[in-house]
Design a protein around this motif. Structure first.
Motif, PDB file in Angstrom:
ATOM      1  N   PHE A  17       0.833  -1.205   0.000  1.00 40.76           N
ATOM      2  CA  PHE A  17       0.000   0.000   0.000  1.00 40.76           C
ATOM      3  C   PHE A  17       0.871   1.259   0.000  1.00 40.76           C
ATOM      4  CE2 PHE A  17      -1.949   3.407   2.510  1.00 40.76           C
ATOM      5  CZ  PHE A  17      -3.030   3.709   1.692  1.00 40.76           C
ATOM      6  N   LEU A  18       1.921   1.257   0.814  1.00 38.57           N
ATOM      7  CA  LEU A  18       2.802   2.424   0.904  1.00 38.57           C
ATOM      8  C   LEU A  18       3.532   2.677  -0.413  1.00 38.57           C
ATOM      9  CD1 LEU A  18       4.153   1.729   4.486  1.00 38.57           C
ATOM     10  CD2 LEU A  18       2.658   3.632   3.804  1.00 38.57           C
ATOM     11  N   PHE A  19       4.036   1.618  -1.040  1.00 37.69           N
ATOM     12  CA  PHE A  19       4.742   1.785  -2.311  1.00 37.69           C
ATOM     13  C   PHE A  19       3.798   2.225  -3.428  1.00 37.69           C
ATOM     14  CE2 PHE A  19       8.019  -1.179  -0.450  1.00 37.69           C
ATOM     15  CZ  PHE A  19       8.992  -0.196  -0.310  1.00 37.69           C
ATOM     16  N   LEU A  20       2.574   1.691  -3.446  1.00 36.05           N
ATOM     17  CA  LEU A  20       1.600   2.109  -4.456  1.00 36.05           C
ATOM     18  C   LEU A  20       1.209   3.577  -4.270  1.00 36.05           C
ATOM     19  CD1 LEU A  20      -0.713  -1.034  -4.745  1.00 36.05           C
ATOM     20  CD2 LEU A  20       0.974  -0.203  -6.414  1.00 36.05           C
ATOM     21  N   THR A  21       1.046   3.991  -3.026  1.00 34.46           N
ATOM     22  CA  THR A  21       0.746   5.398  -2.747  1.00 34.46           C
ATOM     23  C   THR A  21       1.905   6.281  -3.173  1.00 34.46           C
ATOM     24  OG1 THR A  21      -0.657   4.743  -0.881  1.00 34.46           O
ATOM     25  CG2 THR A  21       0.089   7.037  -0.930  1.00 34.46           C
ATOM     26  N   GLY A  22       3.116   5.858  -2.862  1.00 36.71           N
ATOM     27  CA  GLY A  22       4.309   6.605  -3.273  1.00 36.71           C
ATOM     28  C   GLY A  22       4.422   6.691  -4.786  1.00 36.71           C
ATOM     29  N   ALA A  23       4.148   5.588  -5.476  1.00 38.87           N
ATOM     30  CA  ALA A  23       4.214   5.578  -6.941  1.00 38.87           C
ATOM     31  C   ALA A  23       3.155   6.497  -7.537  1.00 38.87           C
ATOM     32  CB  ALA A  23       4.046   4.151  -7.464  1.00 38.87           C
ATOM     33  N   ALA A  24       1.958   6.497  -6.968  1.00 35.41           N
ATOM     34  CA  ALA A  24       0.903   7.392  -7.448  1.00 35.41           C
ATOM     35  C   ALA A  24       1.333   8.854  -7.267  1.00 35.41           C
ATOM     36  CB  ALA A  24      -0.408   7.118  -6.712  1.00 35.41           C
ATOM     37  N   GLY A  25       1.941   9.139  -6.137  1.00 38.58           N
ATOM     38  CA  GLY A  25       2.438  10.496  -5.894  1.00 38.58           C
ATOM     39  C   GLY A  25       3.513  10.891  -6.887  1.00 38.58           C
ATOM     40  N   MET A  26       4.397   9.964  -7.213  1.00 40.55           N
ATOM     41  CA  MET A  26       5.446  10.262  -8.195  1.00 40.55           C
ATOM     42  C   MET A  26       4.837  10.480  -9.577  1.00 40.55           C
ATOM     43  SD  MET A  26       8.353  10.481  -6.643  1.00 40.55           S
ATOM     44  CE  MET A  26       7.326  11.408  -5.528  1.00 40.55           C
ATOM     45  N   GLY A  27       3.785   9.731  -9.894  1.00 39.38           N
ATOM     46  CA  GLY A  27       3.075   9.960 -11.151  1.00 39.38           C
ATOM     47  C   GLY A  27       2.478  11.353 -11.205  1.00 39.38           C
ATOM     48  N   LEU A  28       1.899  11.784 -10.097  1.00 38.91           N
ATOM     49  CA  LEU A  28       1.360  13.147 -10.024  1.00 38.91           C
ATOM     50  C   LEU A  28       2.471  14.186 -10.173  1.00 38.91           C
ATOM     51  CD1 LEU A  28      -1.383  13.234  -7.234  1.00 38.91           C
ATOM     52  CD2 LEU A  28      -1.609  13.985  -9.597  1.00 38.91           C
ATOM     53  N   MET A  29       3.634  13.888  -9.610  1.00 36.26           N
ATOM     54  CA  MET A  29       4.758  14.818  -9.725  1.00 36.26           C
ATOM     55  C   MET A  29       5.180  14.997 -11.184  1.00 36.26           C
ATOM     56  SD  MET A  29       5.442  16.064  -6.804  1.00 36.26           S
ATOM     57  CE  MET A  29       7.048  16.753  -7.124  1.00 36.26           C
ATOM     58  N   VAL A  30       5.174  13.918 -11.943  1.00 39.09           N
ATOM     59  CA  VAL A  30       5.498  14.007 -13.370  1.00 39.09           C
ATOM     60  C   VAL A  30       4.466  14.894 -14.072  1.00 39.09           C
ATOM     61  CG1 VAL A  30       5.637  12.690 -15.530  1.00 39.09           C
ATOM     62  CG2 VAL A  30       6.742  11.814 -13.452  1.00 39.09           C
ATOM     63  N   TRP A  31       3.202  14.686 -13.740  1.00 43.09           N
ATOM     64  CA  TRP A  31       2.139  15.499 -14.338  1.00 43.09           C
ATOM     65  C   TRP A  31       2.313  16.973 -13.960  1.00 43.09           C
ATOM     66  CZ3 TRP A  31      -2.006  18.484 -12.608  1.00 43.09           C
ATOM     67  CH2 TRP A  31      -2.929  18.835 -13.586  1.00 43.09           C
ATOM     68  N   PHE A  32       2.606  17.235 -12.668  1.00 41.98           N
ATOM     69  CA  PHE A  32       2.826  18.614 -12.226  1.00 41.98           C
ATOM     70  C   PHE A  32       3.973  19.254 -13.003  1.00 41.98           C
ATOM     71  CE2 PHE A  32       1.169  17.654  -7.675  1.00 41.98           C
ATOM     72  CZ  PHE A  32      -0.134  17.908  -8.070  1.00 41.98           C
ATOM     73  N   ALA A  33       5.061  18.503 -13.187  1.00 40.89           N
ATOM     74  CA  ALA A  33       6.231  19.036 -13.886  1.00 40.89           C
ATOM     75  C   ALA A  33       5.892  19.445 -15.314  1.00 40.89           C
ATOM     76  CB  ALA A  33       7.361  18.014 -13.878  1.00 40.89           C
ATOM     77  N   GLN A  34       4.968  18.725 -15.922  1.00 42.47           N
ATOM     78  CA  GLN A  34       4.595  19.027 -17.307  1.00 42.47           C
ATOM     79  C   GLN A  34       3.526  20.110 -17.415  1.00 42.47           C
ATOM     80  OE1 GLN A  34       3.373  15.191 -18.670  1.00 42.47           O
ATOM     81  NE2 GLN A  34       5.470  14.473 -18.993  1.00 42.47           N
ATOM     82  N   LYS A  35       2.669  20.223 -16.419  1.00 47.16           N
ATOM     83  CA  LYS A  35       1.490  21.090 -16.537  1.00 47.16           C
ATOM     84  C   LYS A  35       1.504  22.336 -15.661  1.00 47.16           C
ATOM     85  CE  LYS A  35      -0.562  18.196 -19.301  1.00 47.16           C
ATOM     86  NZ  LYS A  35      -0.685  18.452 -20.702  1.00 47.16           N
ATOM     87  N   LYS A  36       2.267  22.326 -14.591  1.00 41.51           N
ATOM     88  CA  LYS A  36       2.209  23.428 -13.627  1.00 41.51           C
ATOM     89  C   LYS A  36       3.405  24.365 -13.790  1.00 41.51           C
ATOM     90  CE  LYS A  36      -1.429  21.945 -11.366  1.00 41.51           C
ATOM     91  NZ  LYS A  36      -2.654  22.668 -11.306  1.00 41.51           N
ATOM     92  N   ASP A  37       3.199  25.629 -13.431  1.00 39.51           N
ATOM     93  CA  ASP A  37       4.241  26.652 -13.455  1.00 39.51           C
ATOM     94  C   ASP A  37       5.055  26.556 -12.168  1.00 39.51           C
ATOM     95  OD1 ASP A  37       5.819  28.918 -13.619  1.00 39.51           O
ATOM     96  OD2 ASP A  37       4.150  30.338 -13.574  1.00 39.51           O
ATOM     97  N   ARG A  38       6.322  26.245 -12.280  1.00 38.34           N
ATOM     98  CA  ARG A  38       7.183  26.080 -11.106  1.00 38.34           C
ATOM     99  C   ARG A  38       7.393  27.384 -10.339  1.00 38.34           C
ATOM    100  NH1 ARG A  38      10.605  21.197 -11.045  1.00 38.34           N
ATOM    101  NH2 ARG A  38       9.791  19.907 -12.690  1.00 38.34           N
ATOM    102  N   ARG A  39       7.046  28.490 -10.940  1.00 35.86           N
ATOM    103  CA  ARG A  39       7.222  29.784 -10.287  1.00 35.86           C
ATOM    104  C   ARG A  39       5.936  30.250  -9.605  1.00 35.86           C
ATOM    105  NH1 ARG A  39      11.523  32.579 -11.570  1.00 35.86           N
ATOM    106  NH2 ARG A  39      10.434  34.565 -11.672  1.00 35.86           N
ATOM    107  N   ASP A  40       4.894  29.428  -9.659  1.00 38.31           N
ATOM    108  CA  ASP A  40       3.618  29.745  -9.032  1.00 38.31           C
ATOM    109  C   ASP A  40       3.578  29.115  -7.636  1.00 38.31           C
ATOM    110  OD1 ASP A  40       0.763  30.593  -9.006  1.00 38.31           O
ATOM    111  OD2 ASP A  40       0.432  28.414  -8.982  1.00 38.31           O
ATOM    112  N   ALA A  41       3.355  29.928  -6.618  1.00 36.58           N
ATOM    113  CA  ALA A  41       3.388  29.447  -5.232  1.00 36.58           C
ATOM    114  C   ALA A  41       2.316  28.387  -4.973  1.00 36.58           C
ATOM    115  CB  ALA A  41       3.225  30.617  -4.262  1.00 36.58           C
TER     116      ALA A  41
END
Length: 169
Positions: free
Chosen positions: A122-146
């Motif tokens: 469960f912990l590894f799957l949750t961590g992997a899901a979070g890392m997937g979201l991080m990839v999405w954030f890196a592609q879609k979100k502005d890193r300079r936006d608080a």
């Protein structure tokens, strides 16, 4: 110097909403990854693996440092943020290469057994899901936006904490 080159090398306008608290919170995923990787590096004695881990930790620490500079000095030293696109992938590439180059130092069967036991699974799957979201954030979100940074930090902190707990268990 042309405008594009100048914007990459000189400090830029300071992003709004980057506080000292944000910079401190950004240290959490770096801390959790450091603990996780120290445990793994002790079990998997590989210089290549250790070099990769150091690059990933350095990338995270420099990114947190970028936020400290913004919060405390009100300056935007862009290279502290932009280095992540080079150092982090290089670090993970070295880690992956170490798994192949030094494959005699670890057992895939033991790793799979550990990762598929509850609650580690469960912990590894949750961590992997979070890392997937991080990839999405890196592609879609502005890193300079608080606001986007807060979402990224909270997601990364939870994901790294879950992975760390999975390794500790």
């Amino acid at each position: 110097m042309d405008k594009e080159k100048q914007s990459r090398t000189l400090p830029g306008p300071v992003p709004e909403g980057f506080t000292l608290f944000m910079a401190l919170v950004d240290c959490l995923p770096v801390l959790f990854f450091s603990v996780s990787s120290a445990i793994l590096a002790a079990r998997f004695n590989s210089r290549l693996f250790q070099a990769g881990v150091l690059l990933v930790i350095l990338a995270g620490a420099l990114k947190a440092g970028w936020k400290f500079v913004i919060a405390l000095r009100h300056r935007d030293l862009r290279f502290l943020n932009k280095q992540m696109r080079y150092l982090m992938p290089a670090g993970f590439l070295l880690i992956i290469l170490a798994l192949f180059v030094d494959r005699g130092r670890w057992s895939i069967a033991a790793v799979i057994r550990h990762m598929t036991n509850m609650p580690a699974l469960f912990l590894f799957l949750t961590g992997a899901a979070g890392m997937g979201l991080m990839v999405w954030f890196a592609q879609k979100k502005d890193r300079r936006d608080a606001k986007a940074n807060w979402k990224e930090q909270i997601t990364n902190s939870v994901a790294q904490f879950c992975i760390m707990l999975g390794i500790l268990l």
